[in-house]
Design a protein around this motif. Structure first.
Motif, PDB file in Angstrom:
ATOM      1  N   CYS A 175       0.848  -1.183   0.000  1.00  0.00           N
ATOM      2  CA  CYS A 175       0.000   0.000   0.000  1.00  0.00           C
ATOM      3  C   CYS A 175       0.885   1.235   0.000  1.00  0.00           C
ATOM      4  CB  CYS A 175      -0.916   0.004   1.226  1.00  0.00           C
ATOM      5  SG  CYS A 175      -1.966   1.477   1.328  1.00  0.00           S
ATOM      6  N   ASP A 290      -1.775  -1.298  -3.684  1.00  0.00           N
ATOM      7  CA  ASP A 290      -3.005  -0.691  -3.158  1.00  0.00           C
ATOM      8  C   ASP A 290      -2.825   0.825  -3.129  1.00  0.00           C
ATOM      9  OD1 ASP A 290      -5.185   0.150  -1.668  1.00  0.00           O
ATOM     10  OD2 ASP A 290      -4.469  -0.707   0.225  1.00  0.00           O
ATOM     11  N   ILE A 291      -3.666   1.547  -3.885  1.00  0.00           N
ATOM     12  CA  ILE A 291      -3.625   3.014  -3.887  1.00  0.00           C
ATOM     13  C   ILE A 291      -4.938   3.533  -3.305  1.00  0.00           C
ATOM     14  CG2 ILE A 291      -3.437   5.110  -5.278  1.00  0.00           C
ATOM     15  CD1 ILE A 291      -1.808   3.621  -7.297  1.00  0.00           C
ATOM     16  N   ALA A 305      -4.618   9.292  -9.242  1.00  0.00           N
ATOM     17  CA  ALA A 305      -4.510   7.841  -9.023  1.00  0.00           C
ATOM     18  C   ALA A 305      -4.248   7.119 -10.336  1.00  0.00           C
ATOM     19  CB  ALA A 305      -5.794   7.316  -8.371  1.00  0.00           C
ATOM     20  N   LEU A 306      -4.911   7.545 -11.409  1.00  0.00           N
ATOM     21  CA  LEU A 306      -4.718   6.912 -12.705  1.00  0.00           C
ATOM     22  C   LEU A 306      -3.304   7.155 -13.232  1.00  0.00           C
ATOM     23  CD1 LEU A 306      -8.154   7.688 -14.407  1.00  0.00           C
ATOM     24  CD2 LEU A 306      -7.362   5.515 -13.469  1.00  0.00           C
ATOM     25  N   ARG A 309      -1.067   4.904 -11.226  1.00  0.00           N
ATOM     26  CA  ARG A 309      -1.239   3.520 -11.648  1.00  0.00           C
ATOM     27  C   ARG A 309      -0.471   3.247 -12.946  1.00  0.00           C
ATOM     28  NH1 ARG A 309      -7.181   1.111 -12.731  1.00  0.00           N
ATOM     29  NH2 ARG A 309      -7.081   2.474 -14.555  1.00  0.00           N
ATOM     30  N   LYS A 310      -0.573   4.147 -13.900  1.00  0.00           N
ATOM     31  CA  LYS A 310       0.134   3.968 -15.169  1.00  0.00           C
ATOM     32  C   LYS A 310       1.643   3.961 -14.955  1.00  0.00           C
ATOM     33  CE  LYS A 310      -3.465   5.927 -18.135  1.00  0.00           C
ATOM     34  NZ  LYS A 310      -3.850   7.054 -19.033  1.00  0.00           N
ATOM     35  N   PHE A 312       3.272   3.052 -12.154  1.00  0.00           N
ATOM     36  CA  PHE A 312       3.597   1.756 -11.550  1.00  0.00           C
ATOM     37  C   PHE A 312       3.638   0.659 -12.613  1.00  0.00           C
ATOM     38  CE2 PHE A 312       2.503   3.123  -7.107  1.00  0.00           C
ATOM     39  CZ  PHE A 312       3.583   2.537  -6.477  1.00  0.00           C
ATOM     40  N   GLU A 313       2.598   0.631 -13.465  1.00  0.00           N
ATOM     41  CA  GLU A 313       2.500  -0.431 -14.459  1.00  0.00           C
ATOM     42  C   GLU A 313       3.623  -0.351 -15.483  1.00  0.00           C
ATOM     43  OE1 GLU A 313      -2.384  -1.003 -14.295  1.00  0.00           O
ATOM     44  OE2 GLU A 313      -1.459   0.281 -15.832  1.00  0.00           O
ATOM     45  N   GLU A 324      -0.350  -5.464 -10.635  1.00  0.00           N
ATOM     46  CA  GLU A 324      -1.728  -4.994 -10.721  1.00  0.00           C
ATOM     47  C   GLU A 324      -1.947  -3.933  -9.655  1.00  0.00           C
ATOM     48  OE1 GLU A 324      -4.705  -8.052 -10.752  1.00  0.00           O
ATOM     49  OE2 GLU A 324      -3.337  -9.493 -11.700  1.00  0.00           O
ATOM     50  N   VAL A 325      -2.674  -2.895 -10.035  1.00  0.00           N
ATOM     51  CA  VAL A 325      -2.976  -1.793  -9.117  1.00  0.00           C
ATOM     52  C   VAL A 325      -4.453  -1.837  -8.753  1.00  0.00           C
ATOM     53  CG1 VAL A 325      -3.100   0.717  -8.860  1.00  0.00           C
ATOM     54  CG2 VAL A 325      -1.117  -0.332  -9.974  1.00  0.00           C
ATOM     55  N   LEU A 327      -7.344   0.449  -6.859  1.00  0.00           N
ATOM     56  CA  LEU A 327      -7.723   1.736  -6.275  1.00  0.00           C
ATOM     57  C   LEU A 327      -8.765   1.463  -5.199  1.00  0.00           C
ATOM     58  CD1 LEU A 327      -8.031   3.935  -9.500  1.00  0.00           C
ATOM     59  CD2 LEU A 327      -5.999   3.371  -8.146  1.00  0.00           C
TER      60      LEU A 327
END
Length: 512
Positions: A175, A290-291, A305-306, A309-310, A312-313, A324-325, A327
């Protein structure tokens, strides 16, 4: 010619910084380059290991005499020779990578080789905390391009050891923080390990929060474990919850975290690099991130958040991680306790299937554990949460947690809840419309968490709960009167709770 002095151990913990102590009347002090805060090189007379340290000048011979050179605990351990050994001291040359830091301060983009050099110099203690602060602030202010985040991540990984478990499926979850409580790892790890998936959970200490996973687990068991111990525990129990620092996993990151904590800085690029460097170094192949998203969480808006996530990915994909992220809801603290002892209590209540266990912590843990279980090819998609709940309610997760605690070394004298206690009352009748995560975390830290594990905040009310004026919203616990006073005063200025009319929700955690 280098000056020769007798080595003295100075019992001061300088927290990830090598410090040398020179008496003002020492002949070396009068030489150019030996003033306070300059860096010096130290090694045993005739050759041996070299240590770089920041110089402090003292006037008290009880600390260091004019014929001695004192070293802080960390620097003394690194030099590895006995007190009284003749050592030589010389001016230190600036680390070669410092020029790259100056370029980053100017807003320039750095390349892979430059980040490799910076991380290597930081891991070898060639940087002072002032220089590291400059690097951290420059990265936060100028920002990191995506390729820079990847380069910094790879550099952090290369700064230390890497664990290889010899298995194709090694799972982990992390997280990003920003929500008090939320100690899901202490529940998810034994659930997943009880199923048989390898889950070697390494964690850092808290950076800006009142507790990290390692801080909380330390209330129950040892977390400073050598790689040999980690391998043996993983072989027997299929999981552990340990601090990554002892295993020298991405050590440059540990040093940077020590500087980020007082600065309360955790910029997106550095956050991604820090998390993924630790996970890759720990040998993970599959990772759930975990975000939490909420008005007073670390990530406040969906678009941020998006973007995260991008990022991280992208970086995870370049590193060969299956990532995998998720939210999740970050609108309020998760669980009731905020602080190591209180968070350990909540986690154990969930594992014991106690009716008093926090329902939100239980549910979030089951969702995360279920997603990890679905990484097992033998588990059908959509069946993970049901399987996780069966492992929990059957007692298998609790049995696995007890086995992990024993394997790591049970804490036979666990810390207790701070004896100083104050309940914070509601100012009016109404319904809880908002809880400010940052304010609750700040109050818990002022109370002493995480350095004092028994300090923290015990929450009584959640969003949507009715409350009457004078009823307690939460209790502050502290061990030391000064901490207790600071936390009470902060809660008096702003308790972090907003109370409104029924069916009314504040638009954000600040109560607007």
């Amino acid at each position: 010619m280098p000056e020769t002095l007798l080595l003295r151990r100075v019992a001061i913990d300088t927290y990830h910084e090598n410090v040398a102590y020179l008496h003002r009347d020492c002949r070396a002090y009068r030489s150019e380059g030996f003033q306070a805060l300059n860096k010096v090189e130290i090694h045993p007379e005739g050759g041996g290991p070299l240590v770089l340290a920041v110089l402090n000048v003292v006037d008290d011979p009880a600390i260091t005499t004019p014929d001695e050179l004192g070293l802080s605990e960390q620097a003394f351990a690194q030099l590895g020779v006995a007190a009284g050994t003749p050592v030589q001291i010389a001016q230190a040359r600036p680390p070669g990578s410092l020029e790259a830091v100056h370029r980053k301060i100017q807003g320039k983009r750095l390349g892979r080789e430059e980040y490799q050099a910076i991380a290597a110099d930081i891991a070898c203690n060639r940087y002072s905390k002032i220089e590291m602060s400059a690097f951290i602030v420059a990265c936060a202010q100028a920002g990191l391009e995506r390729d820079e985040v990847l380069s910094l991540t790879e550099a952090m990984i290369a700064s230390g050891e890497r664990l290889d478990w010899g298995e194709p499926l090694v799972v982990d979850k992390h997280c990003i923080g920003g929500v008090p409580g939320n100690r899901t790892s202490l529940i998810v790890t034994p659930i997943v390990a009880a199923h048989g998936l390898l889950f070697p959970k390494t964690s850092s200490r808290a950076i800006t929060s009142p507790a990290g996973t390692a801080d909380t687990m330390e209330c129950l068991a040892r977390v400073a474990l050598e790689p040999r111990e980690l391998r043996e525990i993983a072989r027997r129990e299929r999981g552990f919850l340990a601090w990554g620092g002892t295993a020298r996993l991405a050590p440059a990151d540990d040093v940077l975290i020590a500087v980020e904590r007082p600065l309360s800085l955790d910029s997106p690029g550095q956050m991604v690099a820090s998390i993924l460097a630790k996970k890759v170094a720990a040998g993970s192949t599959h990772l759930i991130v975990d975000i939490p998203v909420g008005p007073s969480a670390k990530i406040r808006e969906g678009r941020d958040a998006l973007y995260l996530r991008k990022l991280f990915e992208l970086v995870g994909d370049c590193l060969g991680l299956h990532l995998e992220v998720m939210l999740t809801d970050g609108s309020q603290p998760v669980g009731r306790g905020v602080g190591p002892v209180l968070e350990a209590r909540d986690a154990m209540q969930v594992l014991q299937d106690d009716p008093q266990a926090p329902a939100d912590l239980r549910e979030k843990s089951l969702v995360l554990a279920g997603r990890l279980l679905e990484l097992d090819p033998g588990v059908r998609g959509g069946q993970g949460r049901t399987l996780a709940e069966e492992i929990l309610t059957s007692g298998r997760a609790l049995a696995k947690m007890e086995a992990i605690i024993e394997a790591q070394g049970r804490n036979r004298e666990p810390p207790t809840l701070g004896a100083l206690r104050h309940e914070v009352p509601a100012a009016s009748d109404g319904v809880i419309t908002a809880i400010d995560n940052r304010q609750i975390a700040r109050i818990a830290r002022l109370a002493g968490a995480p350095l004092d594990p028994g300090a923290g905040v015990d929450l009584y009310r959640r969003l949507g709960d009715p409350v009457r004026a004078g009823e307690a919203l939460y209790a502050i616990h502290a061990q030391f009167p000064a901490d207790f006073h600071f936390a009470r005063a902060q809660a008096g200025r702003d308790p972090g709770y907003r109370i409104g009319e029924p069916n009314h929700r504040a638009r954000n955690g600040a109560g607007e």
